[in-house]
Design an enzyme around this catalytic site. Structure first.
Site, PDB file in Angstrom:
ATOM      1  N   ASP A 107       2.676   9.360  -8.475  1.00 63.01           N
ATOM      2  CA  ASP A 107       2.117   8.003  -8.514  1.00 63.01           C
ATOM      3  C   ASP A 107       3.111   6.990  -9.100  1.00 63.01           C
ATOM      4  OD1 ASP A 107       0.209   6.046  -8.251  1.00 63.01           O
ATOM      5  OD2 ASP A 107      -0.854   6.562 -10.096  1.00 63.01           O
ATOM      6  N   ASN A 137      -5.924   7.241   1.251  1.00 66.38           N
ATOM      7  CA  ASN A 137      -4.738   6.388   1.435  1.00 66.38           C
ATOM      8  C   ASN A 137      -4.702   5.657   2.782  1.00 66.38           C
ATOM      9  OD1 ASN A 137      -2.490   8.532  -0.493  1.00 66.38           O
ATOM     10  ND2 ASN A 137      -3.614   6.717  -1.140  1.00 66.38           N
TER      11      ASN A 137
HETATM   12  C1  FPP Z   1       1.353   6.855  -4.936  1.00 64.07           C
HETATM   13  O1  FPP Z   1       2.034   5.717  -5.449  1.00 64.07           O
HETATM   14  C2  FPP Z   1       2.181   7.472  -3.931  1.00 64.07           C
HETATM   15  C3  FPP Z   1       1.805   7.703  -2.645  1.00 64.07           C
HETATM   16  C4  FPP Z   1       0.481   7.355  -2.098  1.00 64.07           C
HETATM   17  C5  FPP Z   1       2.738   8.309  -1.706  1.00 64.07           C
HETATM   18  C6  FPP Z   1       3.511   9.463  -2.248  1.00 64.07           C
HETATM   19  C7  FPP Z   1       4.483   9.818  -1.236  1.00 64.07           C
HETATM   20  C8  FPP Z   1       5.759  10.058  -1.474  1.00 64.07           C
HETATM   21  C9  FPP Z   1       6.359  10.133  -2.835  1.00 64.07           C
HETATM   22  C10 FPP Z   1       6.601  10.313  -0.295  1.00 64.07           C
HETATM   23  C11 FPP Z   1       7.214  11.670  -0.329  1.00 64.07           C
HETATM   24  C12 FPP Z   1       6.457  12.744   0.165  1.00 64.07           C
HETATM   25  C13 FPP Z   1       6.921  13.567   1.122  1.00 64.07           C
HETATM   26  C14 FPP Z   1       6.223  14.818   1.416  1.00 64.07           C
HETATM   27  C15 FPP Z   1       8.128  13.228   1.869  1.00 64.07           C
HETATM   28  P1  FPP Z   1       1.391   4.305  -5.264  1.00 64.07           P
HETATM   29  O2  FPP Z   1       1.914   3.707  -4.010  1.00 64.07           O
HETATM   30  O3  FPP Z   1      -0.093   4.414  -5.337  1.00 64.07           O
HETATM   31  O4  FPP Z   1       1.965   3.529  -6.501  1.00 64.07           O
HETATM   32  P2  FPP Z   1       1.244   2.351  -7.299  1.00 64.07           P
HETATM   33  O5  FPP Z   1       0.087   2.964  -8.004  1.00 64.07           O
HETATM   34  O6  FPP Z   1       2.322   1.888  -8.211  1.00 64.07           O
HETATM   35  O7  FPP Z   1       0.856   1.319  -6.287  1.00 64.07           O
END
Ligand code: FPP
Length: 245
Positions: A25, A73
């Site tokens: 996250d 998501n």
């Molecule tokens: C949450 O951060 C992250 C995600 C929903 C995506 C996670 C995916 C990756 C790290 C890509 C890599 C994975 C693979 C398998 C290649 P957020 O966007 O919710 O962050 P925020 O809370 O700061 O908005």
């Protein structure tokens, strides 16, 4: 910084978890802090995912589960979802190429049938080429939700009852565990959530019944192998009682 009880002075005997879950996250906030689009955070987050995965394999972890995309998501803006799909494709193509000599067995947990066919094909190929490897098992949770997973297990067991294959009394906690995506794997001992959010977010709901949670205020793209080491030290200080005394 890791939230929770800590006593960094007392030397600690390392207790190695068998299975770690990570909620990756903070990508969006990482990008925002730098005046970049959220998708830039996911790109750096994906690179960090590779670094931490390799590190976990190098220290002898048996199972790692990462939360890459939840059933919720899809609510994100369409450009962000498309950018994530592109990243997943890129990563899997790279994984097929670069991870050939690494002893990591890749599995996908979640309902992957909703992804574009091209991505599904890569998912199948990645599982196929790595299936006989004997090293760390990497579960990538994609279109995964803990509630969905439990409902799916209940449906499978209900169908078995309806077909007369099992009696309702045979629906035990173990029978449910055996129908989850993680069937046959140990439950996670430790779940790490970077970024400071103190939520479970539908991640491994059933399996995490007795997992130790470590929340740290580092955003995922900044989470380094040393932060994982700190989390392992903190985990080693915890006294796990599994409901006993
Ligand atoms: C949450 O951060 C992250 C995600 C929903 C995506 C996670 C995916 C990756 C790290 C890509 C890599 C994975 C693979 C398998 C290649 P957020 O966007 O919710 O962050 P925020 O809370 O700061 O908005």
């Amino acid at each position: 910084m890791i939230f929770g009880r800590q006593d960094k002075e007392t030397p600690v005997k390392r207790i190695m978890p068998r299975h770690i879950g990570i909620i990756m996250d903070g990508n969006g906030r990482w990008a925002k802090k730098r005046g970049l689009p959220r998708t830039a955070g996911h790109t750096v987050g994906a690179a960090n995912f590779k670094t931490i995965t390799r590190y976990c394999a190098s220290i002898g972890l048996e199972y790692l589960t990462v939360y890459a995309f939840s059933t919720e998501n899809w609510k994100r803006p369409v450009e962000e979802v498309s950018a994530l799909m592109k990243l997943f494709r890129q990563y899997l193509e790279e994984a097929l190429r670069d991870f050939l000599n690494e002893n990591i067995k890749v599995r996908f947990i979640g309902d992957t049938q909703v992804f574009p066919e091209e991505l599904q094909k890569l998912i199948r190929e990645t599982e196929e080429v790595s299936k006989n490897r004997t090293g760390m098992v990497l579960n990538i949770a994609m279109n995964y939700g803990g509630r969905d997973e439990i409902a799916r297990a209940a449906r499978i067991l209900g169908e078995k009852v309806a077909r007369g294959e099992i009696d309702p009394e045979e629906i035990t906690a173990q029978a449910i565990s055996d129908e989850l995506y993680t069937a046959g794997q140990p439950d996670p001992d430790l779940i790490i959530r970077p970024s400071g959010e103190q939520r479970v977010s539908n991640f491994l709901l059933w399996q995490s019944a007795y997992a130790e949670y470590i929340i740290c205020d580092i955003l995922w793209p900044d989470f380094k192998p040393q932060d994982l080491e700190d989390a392992l030290d903190e985990f080693s200080r915890r006294q796990r009682r599994f409901g006993g005394v």
